[in-house]
Design a protein around this motif. Sequence first.
Motif, PDB file in Angstrom:
ATOM      1  N   ASP A   5       0.615  -1.116   0.346  1.00 29.00           N
ATOM      2  CA  ASP A   5      -0.021  -0.037   0.006  1.00 29.00           C
ATOM      3  C   ASP A   5       0.486   1.176  -0.102  1.00 29.00           C
ATOM      4  O   ASP A   5       1.294   1.684   1.397  1.00 29.00           O
ATOM      5  CB  ASP A   5      -0.624  -0.249   0.861  1.00 29.00           C
ATOM      6  N   ASN A   6       1.233   1.855  -1.208  1.00 34.02           N
ATOM      7  CA  ASN A   6       1.523   3.403  -0.888  1.00 34.02           C
ATOM      8  C   ASN A   6       3.136   3.087  -0.811  1.00 34.02           C
ATOM      9  O   ASN A   6       3.866   4.283  -0.251  1.00 34.02           O
ATOM     10  CB  ASN A   6       0.731   4.122  -0.009  1.00 34.02           C
ATOM     11  N   ILE A   7       3.705   2.354  -1.298  1.00 34.47           N
ATOM     12  CA  ILE A   7       4.815   2.490  -1.245  1.00 34.47           C
ATOM     13  C   ILE A   7       5.858   3.463  -1.475  1.00 34.47           C
ATOM     14  O   ILE A   7       5.743   3.410  -2.719  1.00 34.47           O
ATOM     15  CB  ILE A   7       5.480   0.967  -1.017  1.00 34.47           C
ATOM     16  N   SER A   8       7.000   3.789  -0.518  1.00 30.07           N
ATOM     17  CA  SER A   8       7.778   4.713  -1.757  1.00 30.07           C
ATOM     18  C   SER A   8       9.155   4.107  -1.033  1.00 30.07           C
ATOM     19  O   SER A   8       9.981   3.650   0.075  1.00 30.07           O
ATOM     20  CB  SER A   8       7.852   5.920  -1.246  1.00 30.07           C
ATOM     21  N   LYS A   9      10.516   3.861  -1.565  1.00 28.83           N
ATOM     22  CA  LYS A   9      11.508   3.609  -1.958  1.00 28.83           C
ATOM     23  C   LYS A   9      12.933   4.285  -2.300  1.00 28.83           C
ATOM     24  O   LYS A   9      12.612   4.114  -4.122  1.00 28.83           O
ATOM     25  CB  LYS A   9      11.697   1.799  -2.038  1.00 28.83           C
ATOM     26  N   GLN A  10      13.833   4.248  -2.388  1.00 24.10           N
ATOM     27  CA  GLN A  10      14.885   4.883  -2.883  1.00 24.10           C
ATOM     28  C   GLN A  10      16.032   3.988  -2.080  1.00 24.10           C
ATOM     29  O   GLN A  10      16.530   3.986  -1.111  1.00 24.10           O
ATOM     30  CB  GLN A  10      14.698   6.458  -2.168  1.00 24.10           C
ATOM     31  N   ASN A  11      17.280   4.056  -3.498  1.00 23.00           N
ATOM     32  CA  ASN A  11      17.953   3.029  -2.935  1.00 23.00           C
ATOM     33  C   ASN A  11      19.530   3.829  -3.407  1.00 23.00           C
ATOM     34  O   ASN A  11      19.642   4.333  -4.847  1.00 23.00           O
ATOM     35  CB  ASN A  11      18.306   2.028  -4.152  1.00 23.00           C
ATOM     36  N   GLY A  12      19.988   4.943  -2.673  1.00 26.42           N
ATOM     37  CA  GLY A  12      21.199   5.787  -2.908  1.00 26.42           C
ATOM     38  C   GLY A  12      20.420   6.983  -3.345  1.00 26.42           C
ATOM     39  O   GLY A  12      19.389   7.527  -3.032  1.00 26.42           O
ATOM     40  N   HIS A  13      20.812   7.349  -4.350  1.00 29.86           N
ATOM     41  CA  HIS A  13      19.856   8.611  -5.588  1.00 29.86           C
ATOM     42  C   HIS A  13      19.227   8.161  -6.589  1.00 29.86           C
ATOM     43  O   HIS A  13      18.153   9.227  -6.473  1.00 29.86           O
ATOM     44  CB  HIS A  13      21.064   9.463  -6.315  1.00 29.86           C
ATOM     45  N   GLN A  14      19.314   6.565  -6.324  1.00 28.08           N
ATOM     46  CA  GLN A  14      17.721   5.689  -7.679  1.00 28.08           C
ATOM     47  C   GLN A  14      16.251   6.244  -6.994  1.00 28.08           C
ATOM     48  O   GLN A  14      16.291   5.264  -5.221  1.00 28.08           O
ATOM     49  CB  GLN A  14      17.938   4.612  -8.400  1.00 28.08           C
ATOM     50  N   ILE A  15      15.575   6.941  -7.429  1.00 26.08           N
ATOM     51  CA  ILE A  15      13.751   6.388  -6.071  1.00 26.08           C
ATOM     52  C   ILE A  15      13.542   5.295  -7.276  1.00 26.08           C
ATOM     53  O   ILE A  15      13.425   5.385  -8.630  1.00 26.08           O
ATOM     54  CB  ILE A  15      13.386   7.496  -6.993  1.00 26.08           C
ATOM     55  N   LEU A  16      13.250   4.382  -6.612  1.00 23.89           N
ATOM     56  CA  LEU A  16      12.442   2.805  -7.326  1.00 23.89           C
ATOM     57  C   LEU A  16      11.068   2.986  -6.954  1.00 23.89           C
ATOM     58  O   LEU A  16       9.921   2.755  -8.268  1.00 23.89           O
ATOM     59  CB  LEU A  16      12.968   1.949  -6.494  1.00 23.89           C
ATOM     60  N   PHE A  17      10.253   3.396  -6.041  1.00 24.52           N
ATOM     61  CA  PHE A  17       9.080   2.965  -6.550  1.00 24.52           C
ATOM     62  C   PHE A  17       8.397   4.807  -5.484  1.00 24.52           C
ATOM     63  O   PHE A  17       8.708   5.210  -4.476  1.00 24.52           O
ATOM     64  CB  PHE A  17       8.538   2.026  -4.878  1.00 24.52           C
ATOM     65  N   ILE A  18       7.015   5.054  -5.605  1.00 24.00           N
ATOM     66  CA  ILE A  18       6.291   6.641  -4.695  1.00 24.00           C
ATOM     67  C   ILE A  18       5.048   6.327  -5.081  1.00 24.00           C
ATOM     68  O   ILE A  18       4.060   5.758  -6.038  1.00 24.00           O
ATOM     69  CB  ILE A  18       6.724   7.871  -6.290  1.00 24.00           C
ATOM     70  N   GLU A  19       4.647   6.006  -3.846  1.00 23.60           N
ATOM     71  CA  GLU A  19       3.148   5.179  -4.026  1.00 23.60           C
ATOM     72  C   GLU A  19       2.635   4.682  -4.438  1.00 23.60           C
ATOM     73  O   GLU A  19       1.675   5.405  -5.410  1.00 23.60           O
ATOM     74  CB  GLU A  19       2.259   6.712  -3.480  1.00 23.60           C
ATOM     75  N   ALA A  20       3.173   3.119  -4.907  1.00 22.02           N
ATOM     76  CA  ALA A  20       3.436   2.432  -5.594  1.00 22.02           C
ATOM     77  C   ALA A  20       2.665   0.969  -4.398  1.00 22.02           C
ATOM     78  O   ALA A  20       1.886   1.484  -3.415  1.00 22.02           O
ATOM     79  CB  ALA A  20       3.988   1.591  -6.239  1.00 22.02           C
ATOM     80  N   SER A  21       1.217   0.738  -5.688  1.00 21.89           N
ATOM     81  CA  SER A  21       0.356  -0.494  -4.623  1.00 21.89           C
ATOM     82  C   SER A  21      -0.186  -1.298  -5.393  1.00 21.89           C
ATOM     83  O   SER A  21       0.207  -1.418  -6.487  1.00 21.89           O
ATOM     84  CB  SER A  21      -1.320   0.292  -4.612  1.00 21.89           C
ATOM     85  N   MET A  22       0.435  -2.985  -4.837  1.00 25.89           N
ATOM     86  CA  MET A  22      -0.344  -3.509  -5.400  1.00 25.89           C
ATOM     87  C   MET A  22      -0.877  -4.724  -4.825  1.00 25.89           C
ATOM     88  O   MET A  22      -0.778  -4.243  -2.903  1.00 25.89           O
ATOM     89  CB  MET A  22       0.018  -4.325  -5.955  1.00 25.89           C
ATOM     90  N   GLY A  23      -1.449  -6.047  -5.454  1.00 23.38           N
ATOM     91  CA  GLY A  23      -2.181  -7.220  -4.509  1.00 23.38           C
ATOM     92  C   GLY A  23      -1.733  -8.441  -4.924  1.00 23.38           C
ATOM     93  O   GLY A  23      -2.411  -8.302  -6.415  1.00 23.38           O
ATOM     94  N   ILE A  24      -2.048  -9.448  -4.297  1.00 23.83           N
ATOM     95  CA  ILE A  24      -2.127 -10.798  -5.126  1.00 23.83           C
ATOM     96  C   ILE A  24      -2.552 -11.701  -4.217  1.00 23.83           C
ATOM     97  O   ILE A  24      -2.750 -11.584  -2.331  1.00 23.83           O
ATOM     98  CB  ILE A  24      -0.801 -11.220  -4.823  1.00 23.83           C
ATOM     99  N   GLN A  25      -3.746 -11.946  -4.546  1.00 24.59           N
ATOM    100  CA  GLN A  25      -4.430 -13.356  -3.605  1.00 24.59           C
ATOM    101  C   GLN A  25      -3.960 -14.485  -3.693  1.00 24.59           C
ATOM    102  O   GLN A  25      -3.660 -14.714  -5.025  1.00 24.59           O
ATOM    103  CB  GLN A  25      -6.487 -13.037  -4.241  1.00 24.59           C
ATOM    104  N   LYS A  26      -4.744 -15.252  -2.888  1.00 25.04           N
ATOM    105  CA  LYS A  26      -3.956 -16.896  -3.006  1.00 25.04           C
ATOM    106  C   LYS A  26      -4.794 -17.290  -4.674  1.00 25.04           C
ATOM    107  O   LYS A  26      -5.990 -16.904  -4.903  1.00 25.04           O
ATOM    108  CB  LYS A  26      -5.336 -17.687  -1.752  1.00 25.04           C
TER     109      LYS A  26
END
Length: 542
Positions: A5-26
């Motif tokens: 839910d709304n994940i953001s993630k940066q590695n060093g200077h590189q922005i990988l995710f900005i408020e990104a969301s997804m889901g997987i069901q059984k």
Amino acid sequence: MIRLDNISKQNGHQILFIEASMGIQKGEKVGLVGPNGAGKTTLFRMITSQEQPDDGLVAIDPGMRIGYFSQDVGEMSGQSAVAAVMDGVGPVSALAAEMARLEAAMVDPDQADELDAVIERYGEVQGRFEELDGYALEARAREVLAGLSFSQERMDGDVGLLSGGWKMRVALARILLMRPDGMLLDEPSNHLDLESLIWLEAFLKTYDGALLMTSHDRAFMNRIIGKVVEIDAGSLITYSGDLDFYDQQRALGEQQRQAQYERQQAMLAKEIKFIEKFKARASHAAQVQSRVKKLDKIERVEPPRRRQSVQFEFRSPPRSGDDVISLRNIHKGYGDQPIYQGFDFLVRRKERWCVLGANGAGKSTLLKLVAGAAAPDQGVVSIGASVKMGYFAQHSMDLLDGEETIFESLDGAFPQAGQGALRTLAGCFGFSGDDVEKPCRVLSGGEKARLVMAKMLFDPPNLLVLDEPTNHLDMATKEMLVAALADFEGTMLFVSHDRHFLAALSNRVLELTPEGVHQYGGGYTEYVARTGQEAPGLHPGG
């Protein structure tokens, strides 16, 4: 089951995710796609809590067991492949190891005094092992390893003596045996031969948990997944359908965004023209002001970012004679294991032979014999008149000079070519801009394979001998290579486990089986239609 839910993630200077969301069901089987470096492995590591998002939430259902297969398999040694696979299942493997120790102690004369205690303990451990269905588990472990092309000897041998590719299979078998509630598979198809790949495909089709996977093998992924999640500029975009459906939807979305962008640009140009025309006239001041305010408020549509893919175009190779390769009465074996006995084979100009056969059938040996990297025990290998050969094998990548940059490596091979031509060549094989200044020693397997391929194809041979050329290539490079080789005017002899590559490029099939060698006119697609199987030794339909 798994939610981001709304994940953001940066590695060093590189922005990988900005408020990104997804889901997987059984029960959902999802393919994760995106260019190299987009953050696919980081996403897996966040789901398994090996990394945390900078912001947002990763939610896993309570009690859910997740099995994660990555390319980094770690150290394995001191136990058999079967024991290493059972290790992933928890207490059963510890009990199996203790039983093996106690069995050794029972026949050890130095421990005769403690025999009663050892037998008593063995009874307890064996009882618990049976309660946990340990014997059935070992049988299942062997079944999974057999599916991944392990022989009995290899299953029972020390896992530490296996090559990196076989250790990868042990790590994969461990996850499959676990049958966890959720599986994350990062490039499971990388080190598999065609038979293992088809077996794994069937296994994953019947798996009823949640599956998230990446793979550079289009045919493999397409047959398993029913949903695609794309990492695109920091967002996660979900498409329901397989890769073919995703490609259509993505192209449609790009067309719509382009049209929207062009409409807005036309409207903006019209407004700006009006403002420029009337801004000096007092009678139009109010209208001009209201239009300027309107322009300030408009949210600008961005043009769609084009995925860069440069097509490589072959120069015409010199023409060879009509008989390109001739093998007469070839005998070849290793130790007391015969591979070829009285083998005859002729390759004529413009034929494109793909070589099929299970592990150990002699596919790579044949290519080595043709390339002169191995000599027959008996018989004659002759290469025809005016044949210029290009040979790609897995060890080709070890021959690069680690201290040279990519550009220096190309320039050393083609000093007459000129900087522009070599930069274009590098771009075709995925090295754009400053990438060409990378030293070869820091390149990944895929980058090394692309560089070797670029050097081989720039001044084209008229005979290509390719041993698993697509092993480390991503989907975009593979597509480029298939398109380029489809226009290649020379002759080809190749081994590949990529069915898209086989179907697109072969016009002859050489099948190596324990019963003998078979030759088929027509390519891989005709071979499948004629035999009802996708690889030698598999039963029709699977």
